[in-house]
Design a protein around this motif. Structure first.
Motif, PDB file in Angstrom:
ATOM      1  N   THR A 118       0.854  -1.192   0.000  1.00 15.11           N
ATOM      2  CA  THR A 118       0.000   0.000   0.000  1.00 15.11           C
ATOM      3  C   THR A 118       0.885   1.236   0.000  1.00 15.11           C
ATOM      4  OG1 THR A 118      -1.633  -1.191   1.348  1.00 15.11           O
ATOM      5  CG2 THR A 118      -1.867   1.198   1.207  1.00 15.11           C
ATOM      6  N   ARG A 119       0.692   2.115  -0.968  1.00 16.01           N
ATOM      7  CA  ARG A 119       1.527   3.318  -1.011  1.00 16.01           C
ATOM      8  C   ARG A 119       1.268   4.175   0.229  1.00 16.01           C
ATOM      9  NH1 ARG A 119      -1.357   7.778  -2.291  1.00 16.01           N
ATOM     10  NH2 ARG A 119      -3.345   7.527  -3.375  1.00 16.01           N
ATOM     11  N   PHE A 120       2.251   4.989   0.591  1.00 19.87           N
ATOM     12  CA  PHE A 120       2.126   5.809   1.790  1.00 19.87           C
ATOM     13  C   PHE A 120       0.955   6.781   1.653  1.00 19.87           C
ATOM     14  CE2 PHE A 120       3.132   9.470   4.510  1.00 19.87           C
ATOM     15  CZ  PHE A 120       3.228   8.810   5.731  1.00 19.87           C
ATOM     16  N   ALA A 121       0.162   6.878   2.715  1.00 18.88           N
ATOM     17  CA  ALA A 121      -0.991   7.777   2.769  1.00 18.88           C
ATOM     18  C   ALA A 121      -1.979   7.508   1.639  1.00 18.88           C
ATOM     19  CB  ALA A 121      -0.546   9.239   2.765  1.00 18.88           C
ATOM     20  N   ALA A 122      -2.211   6.228   1.352  1.00 21.32           N
ATOM     21  CA  ALA A 122      -3.197   5.876   0.332  1.00 21.32           C
ATOM     22  C   ALA A 122      -4.578   6.416   0.692  1.00 21.32           C
ATOM     23  CB  ALA A 122      -3.254   4.358   0.170  1.00 21.32           C
ATOM     24  N   ARG A 123      -4.825   6.575   1.972  1.00 19.95           N
ATOM     25  CA  ARG A 123      -6.019   7.250   2.470  1.00 19.95           C
ATOM     26  C   ARG A 123      -5.521   8.407   3.340  1.00 19.95           C
ATOM     27  NH1 ARG A 123      -7.771   4.401  -0.897  1.00 19.95           N
ATOM     28  NH2 ARG A 123      -9.597   3.019  -0.827  1.00 19.95           N
ATOM     29  N   PRO A 124      -5.348   9.597   2.747  1.00 18.66           N
ATOM     30  CA  PRO A 124      -4.713  10.725   3.455  1.00 18.66           C
ATOM     31  C   PRO A 124      -5.383  11.082   4.776  1.00 18.66           C
ATOM     32  CG  PRO A 124      -4.934  11.206   1.115  1.00 18.66           C
ATOM     33  CD  PRO A 124      -5.700   9.941   1.364  1.00 18.66           C
ATOM     34  N   LEU A 125      -6.702  10.940   4.846  1.00 16.92           N
ATOM     35  CA  LEU A 125      -7.412  11.321   6.059  1.00 16.92           C
ATOM     36  C   LEU A 125      -6.914  10.552   7.273  1.00 16.92           C
ATOM     37  CD1 LEU A 125      -9.661  12.967   7.386  1.00 16.92           C
ATOM     38  CD2 LEU A 125     -11.275  11.148   6.749  1.00 16.92           C
ATOM     39  N   ALA A 126      -6.570   9.280   7.090  1.00 20.48           N
ATOM     40  CA  ALA A 126      -6.092   8.459   8.199  1.00 20.48           C
ATOM     41  C   ALA A 126      -4.775   9.002   8.745  1.00 20.48           C
ATOM     42  CB  ALA A 126      -5.918   7.017   7.746  1.00 20.48           C
ATOM     43  N   ALA A 167      -0.905   2.519   8.867  1.00 25.70           N
ATOM     44  CA  ALA A 167      -1.552   1.245   9.183  1.00 25.70           C
ATOM     45  C   ALA A 167      -3.070   1.344   9.007  1.00 25.70           C
ATOM     46  CB  ALA A 167      -1.205   0.819  10.602  1.00 25.70           C
ATOM     47  N   VAL A 168      -3.654   2.456   9.464  1.00 19.78           N
ATOM     48  CA  VAL A 168      -5.101   2.649   9.299  1.00 19.78           C
ATOM     49  C   VAL A 168      -5.449   2.810   7.820  1.00 19.78           C
ATOM     50  CG1 VAL A 168      -7.048   4.169   9.823  1.00 19.78           C
ATOM     51  CG2 VAL A 168      -5.372   3.630  11.608  1.00 19.78           C
ATOM     52  N   ALA A 169      -4.623   3.577   7.100  1.00 21.37           N
ATOM     53  CA  ALA A 169      -4.858   3.762   5.665  1.00 21.37           C
ATOM     54  C   ALA A 169      -4.802   2.426   4.926  1.00 21.37           C
ATOM     55  CB  ALA A 169      -3.822   4.731   5.095  1.00 21.37           C
ATOM     56  N   ARG A 170      -3.864   1.580   5.321  1.00 22.87           N
ATOM     57  CA  ARG A 170      -3.725   0.261   4.680  1.00 22.87           C
ATOM     58  C   ARG A 170      -4.948  -0.608   4.974  1.00 22.87           C
ATOM     59  NH1 ARG A 170      -1.133  -4.532   6.713  1.00 22.87           N
ATOM     60  NH2 ARG A 170      -0.393  -5.909   5.028  1.00 22.87           N
ATOM     61  N   ALA A 171      -5.419  -0.589   6.225  1.00 20.33           N
ATOM     62  CA  ALA A 171      -6.610  -1.374   6.570  1.00 20.33           C
ATOM     63  C   ALA A 171      -7.820  -0.862   5.790  1.00 20.33           C
ATOM     64  CB  ALA A 171      -6.871  -1.295   8.070  1.00 20.33           C
ATOM     65  N   TRP A 172      -7.923   0.429   5.629  1.00 19.86           N
ATOM     66  CA  TRP A 172      -8.995   1.054   4.867  1.00 19.86           C
ATOM     67  C   TRP A 172      -8.905   0.624   3.400  1.00 19.86           C
ATOM     68  CZ3 TRP A 172      -9.843   7.061   5.503  1.00 19.86           C
ATOM     69  CH2 TRP A 172     -11.029   7.441   4.854  1.00 19.86           C
ATOM     70  N   ARG A 173      -7.681   0.664   2.887  1.00 20.21           N
ATOM     71  CA  ARG A 173      -7.452   0.327   1.477  1.00 20.21           C
ATOM     72  C   ARG A 173      -7.796  -1.131   1.175  1.00 20.21           C
ATOM     73  NH1 ARG A 173      -6.638  -1.684  -2.639  1.00 20.21           N
ATOM     74  NH2 ARG A 173      -5.156  -1.243  -4.314  1.00 20.21           N
ATOM     75  N   HIS A 174      -7.525  -2.032   2.137  1.00 19.79           N
ATOM     76  CA  HIS A 174      -7.730  -3.469   1.904  1.00 19.79           C
ATOM     77  C   HIS A 174      -8.974  -4.002   2.613  1.00 19.79           C
ATOM     78  CE1 HIS A 174      -3.951  -4.073  -0.202  1.00 19.79           C
ATOM     79  NE2 HIS A 174      -3.327  -3.398   0.742  1.00 19.79           N
ATOM     80  N   ALA A 175      -9.919  -3.132   2.908  1.00 20.22           N
ATOM     81  CA  ALA A 175     -11.078  -3.519   3.722  1.00 20.22           C
ATOM     82  C   ALA A 175     -11.891  -4.653   3.121  1.00 20.22           C
ATOM     83  CB  ALA A 175     -11.973  -2.307   3.953  1.00 20.22           C
ATOM     84  N   HIS A 176     -11.845  -4.816   1.813  1.00 21.65           N
ATOM     85  CA  HIS A 176     -12.716  -5.804   1.176  1.00 21.65           C
ATOM     86  C   HIS A 176     -11.957  -6.806   0.311  1.00 21.65           C
ATOM     87  CE1 HIS A 176     -16.074  -3.462   2.615  1.00 21.65           C
ATOM     88  NE2 HIS A 176     -15.593  -2.387   2.025  1.00 21.65           N
ATOM     89  N   ASP A 177     -10.669  -6.992   0.599  1.00 20.30           N
ATOM     90  CA  ASP A 177      -9.919  -7.981  -0.181  1.00 20.30           C
ATOM     91  C   ASP A 177      -9.255  -9.000   0.745  1.00 20.30           C
ATOM     92  OD1 ASP A 177      -7.514  -6.863   0.772  1.00 20.30           O
ATOM     93  OD2 ASP A 177      -7.282  -5.565  -0.971  1.00 20.30           O
ATOM     94  N   ALA A 178      -8.364  -9.795   0.186  1.00 18.10           N
ATOM     95  CA  ALA A 178      -7.763 -10.905   0.940  1.00 18.10           C
ATOM     96  C   ALA A 178      -6.890 -10.447   2.097  1.00 18.10           C
ATOM     97  CB  ALA A 178      -6.944 -11.780  -0.004  1.00 18.10           C
ATOM     98  N   LEU A 179      -6.449  -9.196   2.089  1.00 17.62           N
ATOM     99  CA  LEU A 179      -5.592  -8.688   3.165  1.00 17.62           C
ATOM    100  C   LEU A 179      -6.369  -7.987   4.266  1.00 17.62           C
ATOM    101  CD1 LEU A 179      -2.473  -7.239   1.262  1.00 17.62           C
ATOM    102  CD2 LEU A 179      -2.681  -9.394   2.514  1.00 17.62           C
ATOM    103  N   ALA A 186      -2.859  -5.191  11.916  1.00 13.77           N
ATOM    104  CA  ALA A 186      -1.764  -4.221  11.907  1.00 13.77           C
ATOM    105  C   ALA A 186      -2.247  -2.854  12.361  1.00 13.77           C
ATOM    106  CB  ALA A 186      -1.155  -4.130  10.501  1.00 13.77           C
ATOM    107  N   ALA A 187      -3.438  -2.444  11.909  1.00 17.95           N
ATOM    108  CA  ALA A 187      -3.978  -1.150  12.321  1.00 17.95           C
ATOM    109  C   ALA A 187      -4.246  -1.117  13.823  1.00 17.95           C
ATOM    110  CB  ALA A 187      -5.260  -0.850  11.542  1.00 17.95           C
ATOM    111  N   ALA A 188      -4.801  -2.215  14.347  1.00 25.64           N
ATOM    112  CA  ALA A 188      -5.040  -2.283  15.795  1.00 25.64           C
ATOM    113  C   ALA A 188      -3.727  -2.177  16.561  1.00 25.64           C
ATOM    114  CB  ALA A 188      -5.760  -3.582  16.142  1.00 25.64           C
ATOM    115  N   GLY A 189      -2.696  -2.889  16.089  1.00 28.90           N
ATOM    116  CA  GLY A 189      -1.392  -2.828  16.749  1.00 28.90           C
ATOM    117  C   GLY A 189      -0.785  -1.438  16.704  1.00 28.90           C
ATOM    118  N   ALA A 190      -0.876  -0.780  15.552  1.00 30.75           N
ATOM    119  CA  ALA A 190      -0.300   0.560  15.423  1.00 30.75           C
ATOM    120  C   ALA A 190      -1.011   1.561  16.327  1.00 30.75           C
ATOM    121  CB  ALA A 190      -0.380   1.014  13.967  1.00 30.75           C
TER     122      ALA A 190
END
Length: 235
Positions: A118-126, A167-179, A186-190
């Protein structure tokens, strides 16, 4: 993996989790009951604090199948620096800056792990939200921070908040796929890492938190455990 090995795997991980919990409890109890000198409780803390981190690190290294080899490698490297930070912060001398630097480097490796898919800040709001949280804490703590720590703490907060935001942006980005599952771990840990360091900073510089060792170490080990859990594919 053979059928027998596959059947034994869940029990192996349960035993590892039990060992992690016991080591974490030893670190917390030793810290809370230590008189501040080299008594038996302090020795328990000195043994169990790094031991819990080592066990979590080992579980991340042995997690199969991993999300990716790169993610596993970068995350484990970050945990190695967290282990170094643990050791610096429990030395009988003031090695706070050394511990801060070790954890800072660890967070840089965590960010690198979180960027493998996931590229950095894929979801800037997070990222913006986590940076704003860090800035608010800095503003509140600033008058109590020693002048020599201003720059190191600012850099640390920016890196830590960026790690949590990524970590939150990544979880947001992959919310509906295999990851989705691993990314949520990872987001919970971060976020738990962000909370643990917030408690540590307020306890050290602003006000004495009752039973601070319990809250700081419990959230810290939970953070590392969630990050280790995020290595294993399948959520």
């Amino acid at each position: 993996m053979s059928v027998s090995n596959a059947a034994a795997a869940p029990w192996m991980w349960r035993k590892m989790d039990i060992a992690i919990v016991l080591a974490a409890i030893g670190a917390i109890v030793g810290s809370m009951l230590s008189s501040g000198g080299a008594d038996g409780w302090a020795c328990l803390h000195w043994v169990c604090k790094p031991l819990a981190t080592v066990l979590i690190l080992w579980s991340a290294w042995r997690a199969q199948p991993p999300v990716s080899a790169g993610y596993q490698r970068w995350l484990v490297t970050g945990m190695l620096f967290s282990l170094a930070g643990d050791i610096f912060l429990m030395l009988p001398v003031d090695a706070f800056v050394a511990g801060l630097v070790a954890f800072l480097i660890g967070h840089v490796f965590f960010i690198r792990a979180l960027m493998t898919d996931t590229r950095f800040a894929a979801r800037p709001l997070a990222v913006v939200a986590c940076l704003a949280y860090g800035a608010l804490n800095l503003w509140a703590l600033w008058p109590a921070l020693p002048g020599a720590l201003h720059l190191p703490v600012v850099i640390y907060v920016v890196v830590l908040a960026s790690m949590a935001g990524q970590a939150v942006a990544r979880a947001w980005r992959h919310a509906h796929d295999a990851l989705a599952g691993p990314a949520q771990w990872a987001a919970a840990g971060a976020l738990l890492f962000l909370l643990s360091d917030t408690l540590l900073a307020w306890n050290r510089f602003k006000l004495a938190i009752p039973m601070s060792a319990l809250w700081i170490l419990a959230t810290y080990y939970a953070a590392l455990w969630c990050l280790a859990r995020s290595v294993r594919r399948g959520g």
